[in-house]
Motif scaffolding. Structure first.
Motif, PDB file in Angstrom:
ATOM      1  N   THR A  32       0.828  -1.206   0.000  1.00  0.00           N
ATOM      2  CA  THR A  32       0.000   0.000   0.000  1.00  0.00           C
ATOM      3  C   THR A  32       0.860   1.253   0.000  1.00  0.00           C
ATOM      4  O   THR A  32       0.644   2.173  -0.798  1.00  0.00           O
ATOM      5  N   TRP A  33       1.840   1.312   0.902  1.00  0.00           N
ATOM      6  CA  TRP A  33       2.633   2.534   1.012  1.00  0.00           C
ATOM      7  C   TRP A  33       3.655   2.671  -0.108  1.00  0.00           C
ATOM      8  O   TRP A  33       3.994   3.789  -0.501  1.00  0.00           O
ATOM      9  N   TYR A  36       1.637   4.118  -2.802  1.00  0.00           N
ATOM     10  CA  TYR A  36       1.293   5.512  -2.522  1.00  0.00           C
ATOM     11  C   TYR A  36       2.464   6.439  -2.830  1.00  0.00           C
ATOM     12  O   TYR A  36       2.287   7.499  -3.421  1.00  0.00           O
ATOM     13  N   ARG A  39       3.414   6.367  -6.938  1.00  0.00           N
ATOM     14  CA  ARG A  39       2.378   7.018  -7.756  1.00  0.00           C
ATOM     15  C   ARG A  39       2.693   6.948  -9.248  1.00  0.00           C
ATOM     16  O   ARG A  39       2.544   7.922  -9.967  1.00  0.00           O
ATOM     17  N   VAL A  45      -3.189   7.594  -5.573  1.00  0.00           N
ATOM     18  CA  VAL A  45      -3.920   6.958  -4.485  1.00  0.00           C
ATOM     19  C   VAL A  45      -4.200   8.002  -3.414  1.00  0.00           C
ATOM     20  O   VAL A  45      -3.317   8.775  -3.044  1.00  0.00           O
ATOM     21  N   ILE A  47      -4.709   9.558   0.240  1.00  0.00           N
ATOM     22  CA  ILE A  47      -4.076   9.293   1.533  1.00  0.00           C
ATOM     23  C   ILE A  47      -5.048   8.590   2.468  1.00  0.00           C
ATOM     24  O   ILE A  47      -4.655   7.751   3.274  1.00  0.00           O
ATOM     25  N   ALA A  50      -5.110   4.874   1.831  1.00  0.00           N
ATOM     26  CA  ALA A  50      -3.892   4.258   2.366  1.00  0.00           C
ATOM     27  C   ALA A  50      -3.966   4.141   3.887  1.00  0.00           C
ATOM     28  O   ALA A  50      -3.545   3.127   4.462  1.00  0.00           O
TER      29      ALA A  50
END
Length: 70
Positions: A32-33, A36, A39, A45, A47, A50
């Motif tokens: 996920t991070w 993020y 990108r 995505v 915030i 996330a």
């Protein structure tokens, strides 16, 4: 779908495997991070998405650590 999955015992009041909880929690959190911050896709995505996914991963990680130390 829960009936046949690896968390089937947890759905019926049992306990899931702590290594599965930790693996899923950390893997999804990392993916996920990474997504993020990179990108690279055409649509960024949010915030809040996330953070929400991170909260769900925190539950998995907590569940895995609690079962591991119990």
């Amino acid at each position: 779908m829960i009936i046949f999955g690896p968390v089937a015992e947890a759905a019926h009041g049992g306990h899931s495997d702590p290594s599965f909880d930790l693996l899923v929690g950390f893997a999804v959190l990392a993916l996920t991070w990474i997504g993020y911050f990179r990108r690279e896709s055409g649509k960024p995505v949010s915030i809040w998405i996330a953070v929400a996914i991170s909260a769900i991963c925190a539950v998995f990680i907590y569940s895995g650590l609690a079962a591991l130390f119990h």
